[in-house]
Design a protein around this motif. Structure first.
Motif, PDB file in Angstrom:
ATOM      1  N   GLU A  16       0.828  -1.202   0.000  1.00 11.96           N
ATOM      2  CA  GLU A  16       0.000   0.000   0.000  1.00 11.96           C
ATOM      3  C   GLU A  16       0.862   1.252   0.000  1.00 11.96           C
ATOM      4  OE1 GLU A  16      -2.914   0.192   3.046  1.00 11.96           O
ATOM      5  OE2 GLU A  16      -3.476  -1.914   2.818  1.00 11.96           O
ATOM      6  N   LYS A  17       0.345   2.289  -0.610  1.00  9.51           N
ATOM      7  CA  LYS A  17       1.086   3.543  -0.725  1.00  9.51           C
ATOM      8  C   LYS A  17       1.414   4.130   0.644  1.00  9.51           C
ATOM      9  CE  LYS A  17       0.940   8.034  -3.037  1.00  9.51           C
ATOM     10  NZ  LYS A  17       2.357   8.146  -3.069  1.00  9.51           N
ATOM     11  N   THR A  18       0.520   3.990   1.617  1.00 11.39           N
ATOM     12  CA  THR A  18       0.775   4.555   2.945  1.00 11.39           C
ATOM     13  C   THR A  18       1.959   3.864   3.613  1.00 11.39           C
ATOM     14  OG1 THR A  18      -0.877   3.062   3.899  1.00 11.39           O
ATOM     15  CG2 THR A  18      -1.612   5.278   3.300  1.00 11.39           C
ATOM     16  N   ALA A  19       2.081   2.545   3.422  1.00 10.74           N
ATOM     17  CA  ALA A  19       3.205   1.820   4.007  1.00 10.74           C
ATOM     18  C   ALA A  19       4.518   2.230   3.354  1.00 10.74           C
ATOM     19  CB  ALA A  19       2.992   0.311   3.869  1.00 10.74           C
ATOM     20  N   VAL A  20       4.481   2.375   2.026  1.00 12.19           N
ATOM     21  CA  VAL A  20       5.685   2.797   1.299  1.00 12.19           C
ATOM     22  C   VAL A  20       6.068   4.216   1.695  1.00 12.19           C
ATOM     23  CG1 VAL A  20       6.656   3.249  -0.983  1.00 12.19           C
ATOM     24  CG2 VAL A  20       5.223   1.233  -0.630  1.00 12.19           C
ATOM     25  N   ASP A  21       5.077   5.100   1.785  1.00 10.97           N
ATOM     26  CA  ASP A  21       5.352   6.489   2.174  1.00 10.97           C
ATOM     27  C   ASP A  21       5.939   6.568   3.583  1.00 10.97           C
ATOM     28  OD1 ASP A  21       4.475   7.377  -0.264  1.00 10.97           O
ATOM     29  OD2 ASP A  21       2.479   7.983   0.450  1.00 10.97           O
ATOM     30  N   GLY A  22       5.437   5.735   4.492  1.00 15.28           N
ATOM     31  CA  GLY A  22       5.982   5.712   5.852  1.00 15.28           C
ATOM     32  C   GLY A  22       7.425   5.253   5.869  1.00 15.28           C
TER      33      GLY A  22
END
Length: 81
Positions: A16-22
């Motif tokens: 997920e994009k949120t995990a990658v962004d984190g």
């Protein structure tokens, strides 16, 4: 680094994009922290270098005043090439 490998793994897994962004935010913070540490280490080295140069200048001045040594260009009036 481990943080960089985590980002690569997340991207490879198409997480997920949120995990990658984190993970990317964590990696950026680690880079900022490293830059701060490197600059602090360089500043400490600059202070040590400055102290060493000050000591050398004072020592050379004292030795010249006592005529313990005299650079030849001072005796003969300049540097000739």
């Amino acid at each position: 680094t481990d943080a960089g490998n985590d980002v690569r793994a997340l991207k490879a897994e198409k997480a997920e994009k949120t995990a990658v962004d984190g993970a990317i935010a964590k990696l950026k913070q680690l880079k900022i922290d490293l830059d701060v540490e490197v600059k602090a280490a360089m500043a400490a080295g600059d202070e040590a270098l400055q102290a060493k140069e000050n000591f050398r200048t004072k020592m050379a001045g004292a030795l010249e005043q006592r005529l313990f040594y005299m650079p030849s260009f001072k005796i003969y009036g300049g540097v000739a090439g």
